[in-house]
Design a protein around this motif. Structure first.
Motif, PDB file in Angstrom:
ATOM      1  N   UNK A   1       8.008  25.065  -2.083  1.00 30.41           N
ATOM      2  CA  UNK A   1       8.311  24.049  -1.080  1.00 30.41           C
ATOM      3  C   UNK A   1       7.140  23.083  -1.071  1.00 30.41           C
ATOM      4  N   UNK A   2       7.451  21.795  -1.121  1.00 29.95           N
ATOM      5  CA  UNK A   2       6.429  20.759  -1.053  1.00 29.95           C
ATOM      6  C   UNK A   2       6.635  19.948   0.214  1.00 29.95           C
ATOM      7  N   UNK A   3       5.600  19.916   1.046  1.00 27.27           N
ATOM      8  CA  UNK A   3       5.606  19.097   2.249  1.00 27.27           C
ATOM      9  C   UNK A   3       4.825  17.832   1.948  1.00 27.27           C
ATOM     10  N   UNK A   4       5.324  16.685   2.430  1.00 27.35           N
ATOM     11  CA  UNK A   4       4.645  15.415   2.196  1.00 27.35           C
ATOM     12  C   UNK A   4       4.285  14.791   3.539  1.00 27.35           C
ATOM     13  N   UNK A   5       2.984  14.513   3.711  1.00 28.12           N
ATOM     14  CA  UNK A   5       2.477  13.871   4.921  1.00 28.12           C
ATOM     15  C   UNK A   5       1.922  12.510   4.518  1.00 28.12           C
ATOM     16  N   UNK A   6       2.434  11.460   5.127  1.00 29.14           N
ATOM     17  CA  UNK A   6       1.990  10.110   4.809  1.00 29.14           C
ATOM     18  C   UNK A   6       0.718   9.718   5.529  1.00 29.14           C
ATOM     19  N   UNK A   7       0.350   8.480   5.358  1.00 28.47           N
ATOM     20  CA  UNK A   7      -0.825   7.927   6.021  1.00 28.47           C
ATOM     21  C   UNK A   7      -0.441   7.532   7.452  1.00 28.47           C
ATOM     22  N   UNK A   8      -1.355   6.886   8.138  1.00 26.59           N
ATOM     23  CA  UNK A   8      -1.050   6.426   9.494  1.00 26.59           C
ATOM     24  C   UNK A   8       0.050   5.368   9.493  1.00 26.59           C
TER      25      UNK A   8
ATOM     26  N   UNK B   1       3.840   6.117  -5.371  1.00 23.93           N
ATOM     27  CA  UNK B   1       3.774   6.432  -6.803  1.00 23.93           C
ATOM     28  C   UNK B   1       2.826   7.599  -7.067  1.00 23.93           C
ATOM     29  N   UNK B   2       1.701   7.606  -6.378  1.00 24.44           N
ATOM     30  CA  UNK B   2       0.742   8.709  -6.537  1.00 24.44           C
ATOM     31  C   UNK B   2       1.340  10.021  -6.039  1.00 24.44           C
ATOM     32  N   UNK B   3       2.053   9.961  -4.916  1.00 23.50           N
ATOM     33  CA  UNK B   3       2.698  11.157  -4.366  1.00 23.50           C
ATOM     34  C   UNK B   3       3.736  11.686  -5.355  1.00 23.50           C
ATOM     35  N   UNK B   4       4.609  10.800  -5.809  1.00 19.62           N
ATOM     36  CA  UNK B   4       5.689  11.219  -6.723  1.00 19.62           C
ATOM     37  C   UNK B   4       5.133  11.880  -7.976  1.00 19.62           C
ATOM     38  N   UNK B   5       3.979  11.411  -8.442  1.00 20.43           N
ATOM     39  CA  UNK B   5       3.405  11.988  -9.664  1.00 20.43           C
ATOM     40  C   UNK B   5       2.922  13.426  -9.438  1.00 20.43           C
ATOM     41  N   UNK B   6       2.762  13.834  -8.190  1.00 22.11           N
ATOM     42  CA  UNK B   6       2.260  15.178  -7.875  1.00 22.11           C
ATOM     43  C   UNK B   6       3.367  16.153  -7.471  1.00 22.11           C
ATOM     44  N   UNK B   7       4.580  15.650  -7.257  1.00 28.04           N
ATOM     45  CA  UNK B   7       5.680  16.502  -6.801  1.00 28.04           C
ATOM     46  C   UNK B   7       6.287  17.257  -7.974  1.00 28.04           C
TER      47      UNK B   7
ATOM     48  N   UNK C   1       0.839  -1.209   0.000  1.00 29.36           N
ATOM     49  CA  UNK C   1       0.000   0.000   0.000  1.00 29.36           C
ATOM     50  C   UNK C   1       0.870   1.253   0.000  1.00 29.36           C
ATOM     51  N   UNK C   2       1.922   1.258   0.809  1.00 29.45           N
ATOM     52  CA  UNK C   2       2.814   2.415   0.854  1.00 29.45           C
ATOM     53  C   UNK C   2       3.460   2.657  -0.510  1.00 29.45           C
ATOM     54  N   UNK C   3       3.782   1.568  -1.206  1.00 33.49           N
ATOM     55  CA  UNK C   3       4.375   1.688  -2.543  1.00 33.49           C
ATOM     56  C   UNK C   3       3.387   2.322  -3.526  1.00 33.49           C
ATOM     57  N   UNK C   4       2.132   1.910  -3.462  1.00 31.84           N
ATOM     58  CA  UNK C   4       1.104   2.484  -4.339  1.00 31.84           C
ATOM     59  C   UNK C   4       0.907   3.969  -4.029  1.00 31.84           C
TER      60      UNK C   4
ATOM     61  N   UNK D   1       5.257   6.658   5.147  1.00 31.44           N
ATOM     62  CA  UNK D   1       5.537   6.887   3.727  1.00 31.44           C
ATOM     63  C   UNK D   1       6.424   5.780   3.183  1.00 31.44           C
ATOM     64  N   UNK D   2       6.313   5.540   1.882  1.00 29.20           N
ATOM     65  CA  UNK D   2       7.168   4.556   1.236  1.00 29.20           C
ATOM     66  C   UNK D   2       8.622   5.004   1.244  1.00 29.20           C
ATOM     67  N   UNK D   3       9.525   4.021   1.177  1.00 27.61           N
ATOM     68  CA  UNK D   3      10.966   4.320   1.235  1.00 27.61           C
ATOM     69  C   UNK D   3      11.431   5.215   0.099  1.00 27.61           C
ATOM     70  N   UNK D   4      10.770   5.160  -1.046  1.00 30.54           N
ATOM     71  CA  UNK D   4      11.163   5.964  -2.196  1.00 30.54           C
ATOM     72  C   UNK D   4      10.955   7.456  -1.990  1.00 30.54           C
ATOM     73  N   UNK D   5      10.097   7.833  -1.054  1.00 27.78           N
ATOM     74  CA  UNK D   5       9.877   9.258  -0.771  1.00 27.78           C
ATOM     75  C   UNK D   5      11.148   9.845  -0.174  1.00 27.78           C
TER      76      UNK D   5
END
Length: 159
Positions: free
Chosen positions: A103-110, A61-67, A55-58, A113-117
């Protein structure tokens, strides 16, 4: 300067939505502001570690597409550095001086975040040693961004 927050999941409680909108309005006096919500992947309560990682990997990918690739990326992370409000404000100023216009801040789920972030993040920020729901973390981050701009502009703000 443009501030973007990419957050996994949405704000569910009305009071958090209202608080978030209020801080976004306040920040808009200093910076363009955008919040991008990424749907949280569904997991059963009995999910295995592999299911969580998938799930974190999926989500990653969605996060990376928005950065925006030219943005300074700050990952909210338990492994990050803690800053005072003044240090956070100085960091925003330094990022701008270094030539970044966003500046882009990224907040993961509970689940985090995936390791690729971590590969795309320029900085890891830890809000506190305490644990907060990721929805509340967004409001705390917004308040600190607003406070940071007030400090940068020499404007009073309650302590």
């Amino acid at each position: 300067m443009k501030i973007t927050i990419i957050a996994v999941g949405n704000l569910k409680e009305q009071f958090l939505k209202e608080c978030s909108m209020e801080y976004q309005k306040r920040i808009s006096k200093f910076s363009r502001m955008e919040i991008i919500e990424i749907p949280e992947e569904k997991l059963s309560e009995k999910a295995s570690q592999k299911n969580i990682l998938d799930c974190l990997e999926k989500e990653e990918e969605k996060i990376k597409s928005k950065v925006n690739p030219s943005s300074f990326v700050i990952e909210l992370s338990l492994e990050g550095s803690e800053l005072t409000s003044e240090e956070f404000s100085s960091m925003i100023e330094k990022i701008t001086v270094d030539g970044y216009s966003s500046i882009t801040f990224i907040i993961g789920s509970s689940h985090g975040l995936g390791k690729g972030i971590k590969d795309i993040a320029n900085y890891r920020l830890k809000i506190s040693k305490m644990t907060f729901p990721h929805q509340l973390a967004r409001v705390i981050l917004l308040e600190q961004i607003y406070r940071g701009f007030k400090i940068l502009n020499g404007e009073p703000y309650h302590k």
